[in-house]
Design a protein around this motif. Structure first.
Motif, PDB file in Angstrom:
ATOM      1  N   UNK A 268       0.797  -1.223   0.000  1.00 29.57           N
ATOM      2  CA  UNK A 268       0.000   0.000   0.000  1.00 29.57           C
ATOM      3  C   UNK A 268       0.824   1.264   0.000  1.00 29.57           C
ATOM      4  N   UNK A 269       1.987   1.253   0.648  1.00 31.73           N
ATOM      5  CA  UNK A 269       2.802   2.472   0.744  1.00 31.73           C
ATOM      6  C   UNK A 269       3.747   2.649  -0.431  1.00 31.73           C
ATOM      7  N   UNK A 270       3.780   1.691  -1.354  1.00 30.20           N
ATOM      8  CA  UNK A 270       4.695   1.768  -2.501  1.00 30.20           C
ATOM      9  C   UNK A 270       4.075   2.617  -3.608  1.00 30.20           C
ATOM     10  N   UNK A 271       4.739   3.702  -3.936  1.00 29.84           N
ATOM     11  CA  UNK A 271       4.209   4.643  -4.920  1.00 29.84           C
ATOM     12  C   UNK A 271       3.879   3.958  -6.241  1.00 29.84           C
ATOM     13  N   UNK A 272       4.690   2.981  -6.618  1.00 25.36           N
ATOM     14  CA  UNK A 272       4.495   2.334  -7.919  1.00 25.36           C
ATOM     15  C   UNK A 272       3.172   1.571  -8.007  1.00 25.36           C
ATOM     16  N   UNK A 273       2.554   1.284  -6.861  1.00 25.90           N
ATOM     17  CA  UNK A 273       1.293   0.530  -6.852  1.00 25.90           C
ATOM     18  C   UNK A 273       0.058   1.417  -6.820  1.00 25.90           C
ATOM     19  N   UNK A 274       0.249   2.709  -6.632  1.00 26.95           N
ATOM     20  CA  UNK A 274      -0.901   3.581  -6.389  1.00 26.95           C
ATOM     21  C   UNK A 274      -1.818   3.681  -7.601  1.00 26.95           C
ATOM     22  N   UNK A 275      -1.256   3.671  -8.783  1.00 27.07           N
ATOM     23  CA  UNK A 275      -2.099   3.753  -9.982  1.00 27.07           C
ATOM     24  C   UNK A 275      -3.047   2.551 -10.059  1.00 27.07           C
ATOM     25  N   UNK A 276      -2.518   1.356  -9.774  1.00 22.47           N
ATOM     26  CA  UNK A 276      -3.349   0.146  -9.823  1.00 22.47           C
ATOM     27  C   UNK A 276      -4.392   0.151  -8.709  1.00 22.47           C
TER      28      UNK A 276
ATOM     29  N   UNK B 231      15.572   8.640   3.855  1.00 23.64           N
ATOM     30  CA  UNK B 231      16.173   9.944   4.134  1.00 23.64           C
ATOM     31  C   UNK B 231      15.371  11.066   3.470  1.00 23.64           C
ATOM     32  N   UNK B 232      15.345  12.201   4.104  1.00 25.92           N
ATOM     33  CA  UNK B 232      14.543  13.321   3.617  1.00 25.92           C
ATOM     34  C   UNK B 232      15.155  14.020   2.404  1.00 25.92           C
ATOM     35  N   UNK B 233      16.446  13.968   2.258  1.00 25.76           N
ATOM     36  CA  UNK B 233      17.170  14.567   1.129  1.00 25.76           C
ATOM     37  C   UNK B 233      16.736  16.034   0.948  1.00 25.76           C
ATOM     38  N   UNK B 234      16.763  16.786   2.046  1.00 20.75           N
ATOM     39  CA  UNK B 234      16.442  18.217   2.028  1.00 20.75           C
ATOM     40  C   UNK B 234      15.072  18.523   1.410  1.00 20.75           C
ATOM     41  N   UNK B 235      14.118  17.635   1.648  1.00 19.29           N
ATOM     42  CA  UNK B 235      12.758  17.862   1.169  1.00 19.29           C
ATOM     43  C   UNK B 235      12.430  17.171  -0.141  1.00 19.29           C
ATOM     44  N   UNK B 236      13.423  16.628  -0.829  1.00 22.07           N
ATOM     45  CA  UNK B 236      13.154  16.025  -2.143  1.00 22.07           C
ATOM     46  C   UNK B 236      12.332  14.746  -2.025  1.00 22.07           C
ATOM     47  N   UNK B 237      12.571  13.961  -0.972  1.00 23.96           N
ATOM     48  CA  UNK B 237      11.765  12.754  -0.782  1.00 23.96           C
ATOM     49  C   UNK B 237      10.287  13.126  -0.626  1.00 23.96           C
ATOM     50  N   UNK B 238      10.025  14.167   0.137  1.00 19.07           N
ATOM     51  CA  UNK B 238       8.646  14.613   0.374  1.00 19.07           C
ATOM     52  C   UNK B 238       7.981  15.045  -0.936  1.00 19.07           C
ATOM     53  N   UNK B 239       8.688  15.837  -1.711  1.00 21.45           N
ATOM     54  CA  UNK B 239       8.111  16.323  -2.956  1.00 21.45           C
ATOM     55  C   UNK B 239       7.873  15.181  -3.945  1.00 21.45           C
ATOM     56  N   UNK B 240       8.765  14.201  -3.954  1.00 15.44           N
ATOM     57  CA  UNK B 240       8.553  13.029  -4.801  1.00 15.44           C
ATOM     58  C   UNK B 240       7.307  12.263  -4.362  1.00 15.44           C
ATOM     59  N   UNK B 241       7.130  12.139  -3.057  1.00 13.85           N
ATOM     60  CA  UNK B 241       5.971  11.444  -2.508  1.00 13.85           C
ATOM     61  C   UNK B 241       4.679  12.182  -2.842  1.00 13.85           C
ATOM     62  N   UNK B 242       4.683  13.484  -2.705  1.00 12.08           N
ATOM     63  CA  UNK B 242       3.497  14.283  -3.022  1.00 12.08           C
ATOM     64  C   UNK B 242       3.184  14.236  -4.513  1.00 12.08           C
ATOM     65  N   UNK B 243       4.216  14.272  -5.323  1.00 11.23           N
ATOM     66  CA  UNK B 243       4.014  14.189  -6.774  1.00 11.23           C
ATOM     67  C   UNK B 243       3.387  12.853  -7.154  1.00 11.23           C
ATOM     68  N   UNK B 244       3.860  11.774  -6.515  1.00 13.00           N
ATOM     69  CA  UNK B 244       3.288  10.448  -6.776  1.00 13.00           C
ATOM     70  C   UNK B 244       1.824  10.399  -6.359  1.00 13.00           C
ATOM     71  N   UNK B 245       1.499  11.016  -5.234  1.00 11.91           N
ATOM     72  CA  UNK B 245       0.109  11.025  -4.766  1.00 11.91           C
ATOM     73  C   UNK B 245      -0.791  11.779  -5.740  1.00 11.91           C
ATOM     74  N   UNK B 246      -0.351  12.940  -6.187  1.00 14.36           N
ATOM     75  CA  UNK B 246      -1.170  13.747  -7.092  1.00 14.36           C
ATOM     76  C   UNK B 246      -1.303  13.112  -8.465  1.00 14.36           C
ATOM     77  N   UNK B 247      -0.338  12.289  -8.845  1.00 15.80           N
ATOM     78  CA  UNK B 247      -0.352  11.706 -10.185  1.00 15.80           C
ATOM     79  C   UNK B 247      -1.544  10.768 -10.408  1.00 15.80           C
ATOM     80  N   UNK B 248      -2.133  10.246  -9.319  1.00 15.71           N
ATOM     81  CA  UNK B 248      -3.293   9.349  -9.481  1.00 15.71           C
ATOM     82  C   UNK B 248      -4.623  10.099  -9.361  1.00 15.71           C
TER      83      UNK B 248
END
Length: 443
Positions: free
Chosen positions: A320-328, A363-380
């Motif tokens: 459930x937490x894997x971004x690659x599965x969210x579309x399905x 790791x947070x990578x200065x906010x990049x992990x968060x933005x990647x996560x949010x982008x994945x969420x919005x993509x669906x």
């Protein structure tokens, strides 16, 4: 022939101009501040602005002096002396109320969390044991700007609501246990809920309930829990309700670790023909279950839930937490008339309480992990996005302000080189982007 071509050209030009004018006119009919009634959210306010009427489902709002506001189904727009800003009810953030200090609670609660031993007795001896010793050694890899605080402190609640408002999250999803019950490492805190709701209301933030898996939780006890929550808090101005595509407006509940109860038992509660159904009663609601494993999709559907959420902020930790599965998962939900609510988080590190769990650190990578996560969420194209979390400090998913800290025994992680409000600002940035994108989807 030339004259006919000229007439045809003029006719085509006038027709094109007519179509363009019609489309522009229709576009101006779209609500100026967001979405149609098909969007999720409040449906609880009525305001007039240039003849634009909102459907009332009235709860009074509290607005600070010197502010004005415009409310819709999905957001509130505030006007201060220098700027306009919004909070968005389709951006919802998980919140924890379990922290305590000697000054307010007689002892530290949760900041002194034990180091959880590994379940394998062969591995457990190779990791640290014991518990943390606040205030210098706390059960987190980060250190809060407020220090190790008490959730009972009114100034803490006020700071938290100000930060959540700054992040533009419109709904606080409150981790909830019934009266007299707590998690294994805490104390009962249901008596604090009224203070949270009052503080949220002062900032026009709404409160939804995240029902935790207490010992003895069953479909029958859940029936009592829902009745208790709606009876006690349903008339509060901060109580959140969600607008369904049918136009019905119902309370929204998140049910954590829902898979611990069988689909058959949930069906007794959530199917219209269930033995003690909530459907069609004053205690009906929108119920979201936690999807962890792939099979849970089908169990959630069979149990009569209205949708599913992912919670965990560690990409790859679970299905459930894997971004690659969210579309399905979103496609499954769309095909079965369910809501899919992805959960984005800024990172994950729980080794302060589970010292053996390094492999799930993100790791947070200065906010990049968060933005990647949010982008994945919005993509669906979800109707709601949840944020894990505002203040789950044990698992390092907080967006609450944190500061650098070094003690004799600890060197804490921090948000540098950025300011302590980095993740509040990123949340607002993406909440505003979500709002704009959603407007395009509905067009």
């Amino acid at each position: 022939m030339t004259r006919l071509r000229k007439k045809a050209f003029i006719a085509l030009f006038l027709f094109t101009l007519f179509i363009f004018g019609t489309m522009m006119g229709l576009r101006t009919l779209k609500p100026s501040d967001g979405f149609s009634d098909l969007a999720p959210g409040m449906g609880e306010f009525v305001r007039e602005r240039g003849g634009d009427h909102r459907r009332p489902v009235s709860n009074d709002m509290v607005v600070s002096p010197g502010q004005s506001y415009l409310a819709s189904d999905t957001k509130v727009v505030f006007t201060k002396s220098d700027r306009d800003y919004s909070i968005f009810y389709d951006v919802q953030i998980f919140y924890y109320l379990w922290y305590g200090t000697p000054q307010m609670d007689g002892k530290y609660i949760h900041w002194d969390h034990v180091l959880v031993p590994h379940w394998d007795p062969k591995i457990a001896p190779s990791h640290a044991k014991g518990r943390h010793t606040p205030p210098e050694d706390i059960a987190s890899s980060f250190f809060p700007e407020l220090g190790p605080y008490s959730s009972r402190d009114p100034s803490v609640l006020e700071s938290h609501m100000s930060q959540i408002e700054a992040a533009a999250a419109g709904v606080l999803v409150l981790s909830w246990y019934p009266p007299g019950i707590a998690d294994n490492h805490g104390e009962p805190c249901e008596d604090l809920v009224p203070a949270v709701m009052d503080a949220a209301h002062r900032h026009s933030i709404k409160v939804a309930f995240h029902i935790q898996p207490y010992k003895g939780r069953t479909d029958l006890s859940m029936h009592d829990n829902i009745k208790y929550i709606i009876d006690k808090y349903g008339n509060h101005g901060a109580f959140y309700r969600f607008r369904l595509t049918t136009g019905r407006i119902l309370p929204l509940f998140y049910v954590y670790d829902s898979y611990l109860t069988s689909p058959e038992a949930w069906a007794d509660l959530l199917h219209p023909a269930g033995a003690h159904t909530l459907r069609g009663t004053p205690y009906d609601g929108v119920f979201l279950a936690l999807v962890v494993e792939e099979r849970h999709k089908h169990e959630i559907l069979a149990g009569g839930f209205d949708g599913m959420y992912t919670y965990f902020a560690s990409n790859g930790f679970s299905f459930g937490s894997s971004h690659q599965n969210w579309k399905a998962v979103k496609a499954f939900c769309d095909g079965n008339n369910l809501l899919f609510v992805p959960s984005a988080g800024p990172g994950y590190v729980d080794t302060a309480v589970r010292p053996w769990n390094n492999h799930n650190t993100r790791n947070r990578v200065n906010g990049r992990y968060y933005e990647t996560s949010l982008e994945a969420a919005l993509s669906v194209r979800p109707e709601i996005v949840t944020i894990t979390s505002f203040n789950e400090w044990h698992e390092g998913t907080q967006i609450e302000k944190a500061v650098p800290r070094k003690t004799v025994s600890r060197l804490y992680l921090d948000y540098q080189p950025h300011r302590s409000d980095l993740y509040l600002e990123l949340t607002r940035k993406w909440a505003e982007h979500f709002n704009k994108e959603k407007d395009k989807w509905l067009m």
